[in-house]
Design an enzyme around this catalytic site. Structure first.
Site, PDB file in Angstrom:
ATOM      1  N   LYS A  68       0.737  -1.240   0.104  1.00 42.59           N
ATOM      2  CA  LYS A  68      -0.144   0.210  -0.181  1.00 42.59           C
ATOM      3  C   LYS A  68       0.902   1.342   0.054  1.00 42.59           C
ATOM      4  CE  LYS A  68      -0.464   0.192   5.198  1.00 42.59           C
ATOM      5  NZ  LYS A  68      -1.362   0.369   6.084  1.00 42.59           N
ATOM      6  N   HIS A 114      -9.198  -6.185 -13.884  1.00 42.47           N
ATOM      7  CA  HIS A 114      -8.688  -7.533 -13.022  1.00 42.47           C
ATOM      8  C   HIS A 114      -8.785  -8.654 -14.097  1.00 42.47           C
ATOM      9  CE1 HIS A 114      -7.449  -9.976  -9.697  1.00 42.47           C
ATOM     10  NE2 HIS A 114      -8.444 -10.909 -10.187  1.00 42.47           N
TER      11      HIS A 114
HETATM   12  C1  GRF Z   1      -3.579  -6.696 -16.283  1.00 40.42           C
HETATM   13  O1  GRF Z   1      -3.621  -8.049 -16.786  1.00 40.42           O
HETATM   14  C2  GRF Z   1      -4.301  -6.299 -15.336  1.00 40.42           C
HETATM   15  O2  GRF Z   1      -5.685  -7.107 -15.479  1.00 40.42           O
HETATM   16  C3  GRF Z   1      -3.817  -6.437 -13.845  1.00 40.42           C
HETATM   17  O3  GRF Z   1      -2.474  -6.228 -14.051  1.00 40.42           O
HETATM   18  C4  GRF Z   1      -2.108  -6.311 -15.676  1.00 40.42           C
HETATM   19  C5  GRF Z   1      -1.268  -5.264 -16.118  1.00 40.42           C
HETATM   20  O4  GRF Z   1      -1.011  -5.227 -17.154  1.00 40.42           O
HETATM   21  N1  GRF Z   1      -4.673  -5.740 -12.948  1.00 40.42           N
HETATM   22  P1  GRF Z   1      -0.133  -4.138 -18.014  1.00 40.42           P
HETATM   23  O5  GRF Z   1       0.638  -3.482 -17.143  1.00 40.42           O
HETATM   24  O6  GRF Z   1      -1.520  -3.164 -18.464  1.00 40.42           O
HETATM   25  O7  GRF Z   1       0.463  -4.796 -19.214  1.00 40.42           O
END
Ligand code: GRF
Length: 201
Positions: A68, A114
């Site tokens: 955090k 996510h």
């Molecule tokens: C993505 O898979 C997203 O879902 C998760 O972190 C990853 C980030 O990838 N929260 P990027 O840095 O956008 O390539």
């Protein structure tokens, strides 16, 4: 010309979702303008990409905790975001939990993507968790950020089938391809008023 919503993007890593948002802003499919990109990782690729795209970007020291922001960092993040004029904050691979003053400053205005079909597989390496569990479909979720971990109201989901011979990595690659379409499309629907936060569960 219609009004563009001002957004900030926070990320810790590769920045592929950030690029998909920036591209959608440029081609007009997302009626928004990226006014600030912040990373908690000094040499994160997302910051280099922001520079290449000539967008305002900043590394801000996250402080002493691993998962955090500490109090000083939280103040810095919020001040930088407010100064940038950002109305919404889009998390794109930002690896820290946001709480307290941050979420109060941008109440119901922080969105995350996510890599699983929430509420299944919150937390880290969700695609790997899904692969290990043996699910037949996975995907990604765009959701509001609240005080929990990947628990906020769901705005949209994209389904990605698991195919014969998938590895966690191959599944992750296809989930990311879906993310790059879903995230800009969902933000566009939000800013166009097609999704109303007040009507979400
Ligand atoms: C993505 O898979 C997203 O879902 C998760 O972190 C990853 C980030 O990838 N929260 P990027 O840095 O956008 O390539």
């Amino acid at each position: 010309m219609s009004r563009k919503t001002k957004i900030a993007v926070l990320g810790s890593g590769r920045g592929s979702n950030f690029v998909s948002l920036a591209n959608a802003c440029n081609d007009g499919s997302l009626p928004a303008e990226i006014v600030m990109v912040i990373s908690d990782v000094k040499d994160a690729r997302i910051l280099q990409l922001a520079q290449e795209l000539r967008l305002p970007s900043k590394f801000i020291e996250p402080g002493k905790y691993r998962t955090k922001l500490d109090e000083t960092a939280e103040t810095d993040y919020v001040a930088t975001l407010l100064n940038s004029g950002a109305e919404w904050v889009a998390l794109a691979g930002f690896m820290r939990i946001l709480k307290g003053d941050f979420l109060r400053a941008f109440e119901q205005k922080v969105i995350n993507i996510h890599p699983s079909l929430l509420p299944a597989f919150p937390g880290l390496e969700a695609w790997k968790q899904a692969h290990e569990y043996g699910v037949r479909v996975s995907g990604c979720t765009v959701h509001l950020v609240d005080h929990g971990i990947d628990t906020g109201s769901i705005l949209a989901q994209g389904v990605v089938p698991v195919i014969e011979g998938d590895t966690p990595e191959s599944l992750h690659r296809r989930i990311q391809e879906e993310e790059h379409k879903l995230y800009p499309r969902t933000l566009a629907r939000l800013f166009n008023g097609e999704i109303s936060i007040g009507q979400l569960v």
